[in-house]
Design an enzyme around this catalytic site. Structure first.
Site, PDB file in Angstrom:
ATOM      1  N   GLY A 246      -4.410 -13.188  -5.397  1.00 30.23           N
ATOM      2  CA  GLY A 246      -3.689 -11.926  -5.238  1.00 30.23           C
ATOM      3  C   GLY A 246      -2.295 -11.958  -5.837  1.00 30.23           C
ATOM      4  N   LEU A 247      -2.111 -12.754  -6.891  1.00 28.98           N
ATOM      5  CA  LEU A 247      -0.796 -12.825  -7.532  1.00 28.98           C
ATOM      6  C   LEU A 247      -0.751 -12.034  -8.837  1.00 28.98           C
ATOM      7  CD1 LEU A 247       0.103 -16.580  -6.918  1.00 28.98           C
ATOM      8  CD2 LEU A 247       0.418 -14.598  -5.467  1.00 28.98           C
TER       9      LEU A 247
ATOM     10  N   SER B 160      -2.784 -11.850 -11.650  1.00 22.36           N
ATOM     11  CA  SER B 160      -2.973 -12.430 -12.980  1.00 22.36           C
ATOM     12  C   SER B 160      -3.428 -11.339 -13.949  1.00 22.36           C
ATOM     13  CB  SER B 160      -3.989 -13.570 -12.936  1.00 22.36           C
ATOM     14  OG  SER B 160      -5.163 -13.148 -12.316  1.00 22.36           O
ATOM     15  N   SER B 161      -4.085 -10.306 -13.436  1.00 26.33           N
ATOM     16  CA  SER B 161      -4.525  -9.229 -14.325  1.00 26.33           C
ATOM     17  C   SER B 161      -3.323  -8.499 -14.925  1.00 26.33           C
ATOM     18  CB  SER B 161      -5.448  -8.258 -13.595  1.00 26.33           C
ATOM     19  OG  SER B 161      -4.854  -7.828 -12.400  1.00 26.33           O
TER      20      SER B 161
ATOM     21  N   ASP C 149       2.141  -3.831  -9.668  1.00 28.22           N
ATOM     22  CA  ASP C 149       1.923  -5.160 -10.249  1.00 28.22           C
ATOM     23  C   ASP C 149       2.448  -5.233 -11.682  1.00 28.22           C
ATOM     24  OD1 ASP C 149       0.628  -5.417  -7.870  1.00 28.22           O
ATOM     25  OD2 ASP C 149      -1.390  -5.375  -8.703  1.00 28.22           O
TER      26      ASP C 149
ATOM     27  N   HIS D  40       0.830  -1.215   0.000  1.00 27.72           N
ATOM     28  CA  HIS D  40       0.000   0.000   0.000  1.00 27.72           C
ATOM     29  C   HIS D  40       0.863   1.264   0.000  1.00 27.72           C
ATOM     30  CE1 HIS D  40      -4.070  -1.654   0.247  1.00 27.72           C
ATOM     31  NE2 HIS D  40      -3.496  -2.660   0.893  1.00 27.72           N
TER      32      HIS D  40
END
Ligand code: GLA
Length: 390
Positions: free
Chosen positions: A127-128, A130-131, A175, A39
């Site tokens: 929560g890895l 993939s998007s 990410d 965050h």
């Protein structure tokens, strides 16, 4: 070099069957973990992510017309769209891909039509990211296929914008940056304000990274994410009255936040304190990596968890339970919740020789407490988005 998993051949085989020819290019887009700096990205702070051996594989080729034809192997669905006229799809997953095409075009890059089959082994909902893997993999694939000449950093930025604007998720840049810029056996210290990045060694001969997946995703997660962003902005607005050059929480110190505690609503103070402490923690922890002191590094992970649990308040009972279970375990150097929170995974540094026992013990305890089967994923840090040579 990554061992060719069976699903790569499966993706190729589906491509041949579907489109009656060989793919022109195979690309892998990895998921990501984050060791520290949670965050902090949308506050312009430091993060410490890495790309991993959980990935999406893309088989792709050009078409002569202006159509994008896509097969999603994992969900066994197909989708087509006209590159000159498209809008959001209720199916969900095509939006990550169309979003990338949209952003490429808005930036003045014009890929042609293409055929694509994708699939892989990133567990969904864990929560890895993939998007990000999906966005970065396509951006990379189209860039190569059509020689668009987009820089790696611009691919990161436009993948993030695709998610913000086309998918409608207000994520930071971590990410996509991690998925694209990852490097084998290294973590990336990314300064989310300047976008300067540096690699730090993360050598895990004696230790292994294990993710423990709670299997839950509490629905308040998305709205709380946006609330946290607003609370941080409120903190910045208050601090700006005293130091006008503060644009982001990154520009403030914990001391400054403490000095103005009385002017802040209680929650806003807690959020600001956590973020400023966390940014400092990443700096300190990177020094430990240079000394190859994973034990000291692991202690910082526990500190981060405490901050996320008590000050930033984005954890949940399942995540806290999994972290608490590791505390008496000498084989665990560090553990914390990872990612946005309210579910998903914890990340653990575990002695390699004790890994099996760790998984067995954690699974048993979790099942007993929550009646949910715990999925554990050992992960290896790999290179970022790249061409797959088969
Ligand atoms: C999600 C977002 C990231 C980051 C993390 C929290 O994963 O996509 O941009 O904000 O939460 O660190």
């Amino acid at each position: 070099m990554i061992a060719q998993a069976a699903y790569v051949h499966q993706i190729e085989a589906i491509f041949r069957k579907e489109f009656n020819r060989e793919p022109a290019l195979l690309v892998r887009g990895p998921g990501r973990i984050n060791l520290l700096g949670e965050h902090t990205d949308y506050n312009g702070g430091l993060v410490l992510p890495a790309s991993i051996d959980k990935e999406i594989v893309f088989a792709i080729a050009r078409r002569t017309d202006r159509t994008g034809r896509i097969v999603a192997e994992n969900v066994n669905q197909s989708f087509s769209f006209d590159l000159d006229d498209f809008t959001q799809s209720p199916l969900g997953w095509p939006n990550y891909l169309m979003g990338v095409v949209d952003q490429l075009q808005k930036a003045g890059y014009f890929p042609g039509g293409f055929e694509l089959v994708f699939g892989g082994n990133i567990p969904s909902g864990a929560g890895l990211s993939s998007s990000a893997a999906l966005e970065c993999g396509l951006a990379f694939g189209l860039n190569k296929l059509f020689s668009l000449g987009v820089s790696t950093l611009d691919m990161v930025k436009l993948s993030q914008r695709a998610e913000n604007q086309f998918v409608g998720v207000n994520c930071g840049i971590m990410d996509q940056f991690a998925s694209m810029f990852g490097r084998d056996q290294s973590v990336i210290q990314l300064d989310c304000k300047s976008l300067h990045h540096e690699y730090f060694p993360f050598l895990t001969t004696d230790y292994v990274l294990i993710l423990c997946d709670t299997g839950v995703k509490h629905s308040l997660g998305d709205s709380e994410y946006n609330t946290r962003r607003q609370e941080c902005e409120t903190g910045v607005a208050i601090l700006q009255k005293y130091k006008p050059d503060i644009r982001l929480l990154r520009d403030a110190s914990t001391e400054l936040v403490d000095a103005h505690r009385d002017e802040m609503p209680g929650k806003v103070y807690q959020r600001c304190r956590y973020v400023t402490e966390e940014i400092r923690r990443v700096r300190v922890a990177c020094e430990f990596l240079l000394q190859n002191d994973l034990a000291a590094f692991g202690k910082k992970m526990y500190e981060t968890h405490a901050g996320l649990q008590h000050d930033y308040e984005v954890s949940c009972p399942e995540l806290d339970f999994l972290v608490d279970q590791t505390r008496p375990d000498d084989a665990v150097l560090g553990a914390r919740m990872m990612g946005g929170g309210f579910g998903g995974c914890t990340i653990n540094i575990v002695a390699r020789e004790a890994a099996d026992a760790f998984v067995a013990r954690m699974s048993m305890a979790y099942e007993e407490a929550f009646h949910i089967e715990l999925k554990c994923y050992p992960v290896r840090i790999t290179d970022g988005t790249s061409v797959l040579e088969v």
